[in-house]
Design a protein around this motif. Structure first.
Motif, mmCIF file in Angstrom:
data_model
loop_
_atom_site.group_PDB
_atom_site.id
_atom_site.type_symbol
_atom_site.label_atom_id
_atom_site.label_comp_id
_atom_site.label_asym_id
_atom_site.label_seq_id
_atom_site.Cartn_x
_atom_site.Cartn_y
_atom_site.Cartn_z
ATOM 1 N N LEU A 1 0.672 -1.201 0.012
ATOM 2 C CA LEU A 1 -0.043 0.030 -0.138
ATOM 3 C C LEU A 1 0.756 1.237 0.071
ATOM 4 N N VAL A 2 1.856 1.200 0.824
ATOM 5 C CA VAL A 2 2.924 2.439 0.778
ATOM 6 C C VAL A 2 3.468 2.366 -0.604
ATOM 7 N N THR B 1 0.878 4.044 -2.953
ATOM 8 C CA THR B 1 0.790 5.353 -2.407
ATOM 9 C C THR B 1 1.701 6.074 -3.162
ATOM 10 N N VAL B 2 3.005 5.831 -2.757
ATOM 11 C CA VAL B 2 3.977 6.644 -3.357
ATOM 12 C C VAL B 2 4.212 6.713 -4.975
ATOM 13 N N ASN C 1 1.819 6.314 -6.907
ATOM 14 C CA ASN C 1 0.639 6.849 -7.556
ATOM 15 C C ASN C 1 0.671 8.410 -7.446
ATOM 16 N N ALA C 2 1.447 8.845 -6.431
ATOM 17 C CA ALA C 2 1.824 10.490 -6.163
ATOM 18 C C ALA C 2 2.596 10.943 -7.272
ATOM 19 N N ARG D 1 -2.695 1.945 -11.356
ATOM 20 C CA ARG D 1 -3.327 3.424 -10.680
ATOM 21 C C ARG D 1 -4.797 3.275 -10.602
ATOM 22 N N PHE E 1 -5.481 1.114 -7.482
ATOM 23 C CA PHE E 1 -5.241 2.155 -6.257
ATOM 24 C C PHE E 1 -6.541 3.113 -5.981
ATOM 25 N N TYR F 1 -9.203 0.947 -4.712
ATOM 26 C CA TYR F 1 -8.959 0.802 -3.583
ATOM 27 C C TYR F 1 -9.182 1.686 -2.285
ATOM 28 N N ARG F 2 -8.789 2.766 -2.818
ATOM 29 C CA ARG F 2 -9.155 4.168 -1.671
ATOM 30 C C ARG F 2 -10.580 4.356 -1.576
ATOM 31 N N TRP G 1 -12.058 1.555 0.248
ATOM 32 C CA TRP G 1 -11.892 1.644 1.614
ATOM 33 C C TRP G 1 -12.752 2.539 2.503
ATOM 34 N N VAL H 1 -15.678 1.780 5.410
ATOM 35 C CA VAL H 1 -15.809 2.306 6.870
ATOM 36 C C VAL H 1 -17.052 2.914 6.909
ATOM 37 N N THR I 1 -19.535 0.392 7.934
ATOM 38 C CA THR I 1 -19.218 -0.282 8.875
ATOM 39 C C THR I 1 -19.258 0.589 10.327
ATOM 40 N N ARG I 2 -19.570 1.931 10.098
ATOM 41 C CA ARG I 2 -19.464 2.942 11.045
ATOM 42 C C ARG I 2 -20.602 2.749 12.067
#
Lengths: 221, 102
Positions: free
Chosen positions: B21-22, B25-26, B28-29, B84, B87, B90-91, B94, B98, B101-102
């Motif tokens: 994931l790291v 993320t890198v 993708n930026a 890309r 990713f 995935y975001r 995610w 959340v 499931t909150r």
């Protein structure tokens, strides 16, 4: 950990990593050194232009020479930055290439920049005519534009030294306008001061970067 | 009222793993990053980073190219269009996960 924390942690980590990649290009101080060199070149140009007598051949050469000097200075600064990064940064902390916007976006940005430049010029002209005419307001205006640009850059990178440079640049511009020097020499002093400030800040940044990041052992790339 | 169940099986496990994931993320930026930068950013050993990059490469998410910048040898890693898109999904997944499931 609550769901909100979980969401924040993930989003925060991703944002933190993204911000660090933006900041990475400025951490070594090399871009400031290159900017400093570029500004000093422009400062020397304006100094020569300011000292050349009116209607002389030298003055004519300076008048027509701005664009070539500007482009050559930009090219030299860019080459210097590339070379320093290749020799100092990439072997220590690695190489990053930033995204280039797509062609359509680049054209849109160029058009937007052109329109903004026109508006700023119009605004500046209107402003200068309403301000006391005994002062040359160009350095103040240039300093404020530089200052705003640096503030935006500082917010994006989180680098304090860029924020300090923003304040000093704006202050130098306003101070030189109020000093009431001969027209032309104020711009020379402004670019000279900005160049020296950027060089000092960049060299200090580079020194700190080199201390923090010794060369890794052979074969680690 | 109970929220609809979240289909956890839909998560992209190739990206979900923390180290990958790291890396994603890198990458993708930026346009590309070299092995050394990724190693510093992830804190992984060379062997571990290689293994994760190979997995991403095998999944078609990353391309790896050996090249030079001046005289400096570099192993350049780049996220593919597929990577890309994965990713981005995935975001999005995610965030929705959340929320539900909150």
């Amino acid at each position: 950990m609550t769901d909100q924390n979980l969401e924040n942690a993930n989003a925060h980590d991703i944002k933190r990593i993204e911000r660090r990649t933006v900041r990475y290009g400025f951490e070594d101080g090399i871009l400031e050194i290159a900017l400093g060199v570029f500004a000093v070149i422009l400062g020397l140009f304006f100094l020569g232009s300011g000292l050349a007598p009116e209607k002389s051949t030298a003055r004519f050469i300076f008048d027509v020479g701005f664009l070539p000097v500007f482009l050559a200075g930009y090219w030299a600064a860019r080459k210097l930055a590339q070379s320093l990064k290749q020799h100092l940064t990439y072997p220590r902390t690695g190489y990053l290439a930033y995204k280039r916007p797509e062609k359509a976006k680049r054209i849109k940005r160029a058009l937007l920049a052109g329109i903004s430049a026109g508006l700023i010029a119009a605004l500046a002209t209107a402003l200068f005519t309403s301000l006391p005419s005994r002062f040359d307001w160009v350095p103040a205006f240039t300093g404020l534009i530089f200052g705003v640009t640096l503030v935006v850059r500082s917010l994006r990178t989180g680098l304090v030294r860029v924020a300090i440079a923003a304040v000093l640049t704006a202050a130098a511009g306003v101070g030189l306008s109020l000093a009431g020097w001969a027209p032309g020499l104020e711009l020379a002093a402004f670019y000279g001061a900005v160049g020296v400030m950027a060089l000092i800040s960049g060299l200090l940044g580079l020194r700190a970067y080199l201390r923090r990041n010794p060369l890794p052992e052979e074969g680690s790339r | 009222m109970t929220a609809a169940p979240v289909p956890i099986g839909e998560i992209d496990r190739l990206i979900h793993e923390p180290a990958r994931l790291v890396i994603a993320t890198v990458l993708n930026a930026v346009d590309s990053a070299d092995f050394l930068y990724l190693q510093r950013e992830t804190g992984l050993t060379k062997g571990n980073l290689s293994a994760h990059l190979t997995k991403l490469q095998d999944g078609g998410y990353v391309t790896i190219e050996k090249t030079y910048k001046g005289r400096v040898p570099l192993t350049i890693c780049r996220l593919t269009d597929r990577g890309r898109e994965a990713f981005r999904r995935y975001r999005q997944y995610w965030q929705e996960f959340v929320k539900k499931t909150r």
